[in-house]
Design an enzyme around this catalytic site. Sequence first.
Site, PDB file in Angstrom:
ATOM      1  N   ARG B  15       7.227   4.051   8.255  1.00  0.00           N
ATOM      2  CA  ARG B  15       7.977   2.798   8.018  1.00  0.00           C
ATOM      3  C   ARG B  15       8.538   2.215   9.307  1.00  0.00           C
ATOM      4  O   ARG B  15       9.678   1.759   9.343  1.00  0.00           O
ATOM      5  CB  ARG B  15       9.156   3.009   7.051  1.00  0.00           C
ATOM      6  CG  ARG B  15       8.829   3.507   5.715  1.00  0.00           C
ATOM      7  CD  ARG B  15       8.039   2.521   4.908  1.00  0.00           C
ATOM      8  NE  ARG B  15       7.174   3.292   4.043  1.00  0.00           N
ATOM      9  CZ  ARG B  15       5.863   3.358   4.168  1.00  0.00           C
ATOM     10  NH1 ARG B  15       5.246   2.668   5.063  1.00  0.00           N
ATOM     11  NH2 ARG B  15       5.147   4.100   3.371  1.00  0.00           N
ATOM     12  N   HIS B  53      -0.219  -2.214   0.771  1.00  0.00           N
ATOM     13  CA  HIS B  53      -0.813  -2.653   2.038  1.00  0.00           C
ATOM     14  C   HIS B  53      -1.879  -3.717   1.773  1.00  0.00           C
ATOM     15  O   HIS B  53      -1.970  -4.720   2.462  1.00  0.00           O
ATOM     16  CB  HIS B  53      -1.446  -1.469   2.773  1.00  0.00           C
ATOM     17  CG  HIS B  53      -0.478  -0.720   3.631  1.00  0.00           C
ATOM     18  ND1 HIS B  53      -0.829  -0.095   4.790  1.00  0.00           N
ATOM     19  CD2 HIS B  53       0.848  -0.498   3.487  1.00  0.00           C
ATOM     20  CE1 HIS B  53       0.230   0.477   5.334  1.00  0.00           C
ATOM     21  NE2 HIS B  53       1.256   0.253   4.552  1.00  0.00           N
ATOM     22  N   ARG B  54      -2.716  -3.474   0.740  1.00  0.00           N
ATOM     23  CA  ARG B  54      -3.821  -4.378   0.443  1.00  0.00           C
ATOM     24  C   ARG B  54      -3.293  -5.752   0.016  1.00  0.00           C
ATOM     25  O   ARG B  54      -3.824  -6.788   0.422  1.00  0.00           O
ATOM     26  CB  ARG B  54      -4.676  -3.771  -0.682  1.00  0.00           C
ATOM     27  CG  ARG B  54      -6.095  -4.259  -0.718  1.00  0.00           C
ATOM     28  CD  ARG B  54      -6.902  -3.521  -1.776  1.00  0.00           C
ATOM     29  NE  ARG B  54      -7.461  -2.283  -1.269  1.00  0.00           N
ATOM     30  CZ  ARG B  54      -8.792  -2.086  -1.111  1.00  0.00           C
ATOM     31  NH1 ARG B  54      -9.643  -3.039  -1.405  1.00  0.00           N
ATOM     32  NH2 ARG B  54      -9.256  -0.948  -0.661  1.00  0.00           N
ATOM     33  N   ARG B  56      -0.569  -7.163   0.880  1.00  0.00           N
ATOM     34  CA  ARG B  56       0.056  -7.900   1.964  1.00  0.00           C
ATOM     35  C   ARG B  56      -0.974  -8.676   2.781  1.00  0.00           C
ATOM     36  O   ARG B  56      -0.702  -9.740   3.305  1.00  0.00           O
ATOM     37  CB  ARG B  56       0.821  -6.934   2.876  1.00  0.00           C
ATOM     38  CG  ARG B  56       1.752  -7.651   3.846  1.00  0.00           C
ATOM     39  CD  ARG B  56       2.530  -6.666   4.666  1.00  0.00           C
ATOM     40  NE  ARG B  56       1.654  -5.678   5.272  1.00  0.00           N
ATOM     41  CZ  ARG B  56       2.037  -4.464   5.625  1.00  0.00           C
ATOM     42  NH1 ARG B  56       3.278  -4.092   5.427  1.00  0.00           N
ATOM     43  NH2 ARG B  56       1.191  -3.618   6.164  1.00  0.00           N
ATOM     44  N   ARG B  57      -2.169  -8.110   2.896  1.00  0.00           N
ATOM     45  CA  ARG B  57      -3.224  -8.815   3.609  1.00  0.00           C
ATOM     46  C   ARG B  57      -3.781  -9.914   2.699  1.00  0.00           C
ATOM     47  O   ARG B  57      -3.917  -9.716   1.496  1.00  0.00           O
ATOM     48  CB  ARG B  57      -4.350  -7.842   3.985  1.00  0.00           C
ATOM     49  CG  ARG B  57      -3.908  -6.749   4.947  1.00  0.00           C
ATOM     50  CD  ARG B  57      -5.074  -5.960   5.475  1.00  0.00           C
ATOM     51  NE  ARG B  57      -5.887  -5.361   4.429  1.00  0.00           N
ATOM     52  CZ  ARG B  57      -5.617  -4.188   3.858  1.00  0.00           C
ATOM     53  NH1 ARG B  57      -4.578  -3.481   4.218  1.00  0.00           N
ATOM     54  NH2 ARG B  57      -6.408  -3.716   2.914  1.00  0.00           N
TER      55      ARG B  57
END
Lengths: 171, 171, 171
Positions: B15, B53-54, B56-57
């Site tokens: 983090r 994570h995915r 956010r992209r």
Amino acid sequence: MPDRKGLTFIIGGARSGKSAHAETLVTAAPAPWTYIATAEAYDQEMRERIALHRSRRGEGWATMDAPLDLAGALAALPDGQPVLVDCLTLWLTNHMLAENDVEAECLRLTDVLSRPRGPWFVVSNEVGQGIVPDNALARRFRDAAGRLNQQVAAIADTVLLMVAGLPLKVK
Amino acid sequence: MPDRKGLTFIIGGARSGKSAHAETLVTAAPAPWTYIATAEAYDQEMRERIALHRSRRGEGWATMDAPLDLAGALAALPDGQPVLVDCLTLWLTNHMLAENDVEAECLRLTDVLSRPRGPWFVVSNEVGQGIVPDNALARRFRDAAGRLNQQVAAIADTVLLMVAGLPLKVK
Amino acid sequence: MPDRKGLTFIIGGARSGKSAHAETLVTAAPAPWTYIATAEAYDQEMRERIALHRSRRGEGWATMDAPLDLAGALAALPDGQPVLVDCLTLWLTNHMLAENDVEAECLRLTDVLSRPRGPWFVVSNEVGQGIVPDNALARRFRDAAGRLNQQVAAIADTVLLMVAGLPLKVK
């Protein structure tokens, strides 16, 4: 310019000299200084740490306890007041143990911190550079602490990483 | 010069904002961008991290999974392709769990990384700044991760240490 | 100016390249070089680490063992002697396991280190950037190591933080 308004964020590992360095920075502004303690003395070890920190600070300091309502404590301060908040990691621990809404509390806190009304200094721990902890609570704490540190660093005017008692300027 | 060939190595704690910062750097080059994910979703916690994570992209990203054959995935990329490898620590974990020859795999990987054919960005974790772990496997992992990080940093053009979401230039 | 008198303190996590970088710095001064080892081979894992470090060093090195009396070993060196002390963390561990007076021993050591009589290089571990350890002994060790690192950094002429094999100048 320690008497100007602004947020300084001091992050470092355990025993990296965060509090001592922050005290030096705060006391470069004229007294009186406010120390906002977030620690709660759950056990003897903690009581000793708190007493040690307290004894190191001398004249000119007023101490406030804000284990949970740190945003409220900051909002109640007079303008221009030099402040040391020590530390965010314990404040976060208290909220997690109380099973409060950590995300909402972090938002409330960073909202107040984003408009410092004096020379404000906030101390926090870096806890994410070891091996992934075994237990899920420690991992959740590590995630929450890392996110909070990022949020505060993003709004801070100055960010210092403490390494063996020495500050390394990050921002 | 994010569209030039070169290897940028981004290291930091859990983090610390490694992935978000790496995404910012990659997307400074013209799309399309390739995200090489090394994570394997062993459990629910991991599945949630991957999904986060995915999500956010956004547009412009192609995602490849390379939990083990990261060298092969990189070798198969077209010239000039901006790439984010996220992350080396999980890739290493996968090889250790599979009981593969870690030393040989690291050599294969660093051989490909030493000749970047586009703006390549590689993320890894610092895991060695805590107390020595109790169990021997964690110590072996910590050693292997530290060695790999050194090898990649040695061949990288740029090395950034992430501290609370902020990059500190090491090289 | 590696052949001048002065204290260089090299701190970093596990496998961050501390020893290798320190060796490079020491050997920039003319041979012979003295390697003061503080490690005690309690078990097979430790014996292998010691052998690995020893095999990396080549001609021109004299090795001394000082698991406890590091101050005495340093005091006995001839003037101008280039020295590598590897490392303070193991020296501290030895004293804690022997249940010696750690505070007094640290004072004795820093007293000698504050007057380097040659190009002296001292290596230590950062152990405080992970999650708070579960057991009280590990917490006591972490505190003692952090305090010792601060004391040595305070008297050192140069302080380097190792990140993935690369030095970051702190002082």
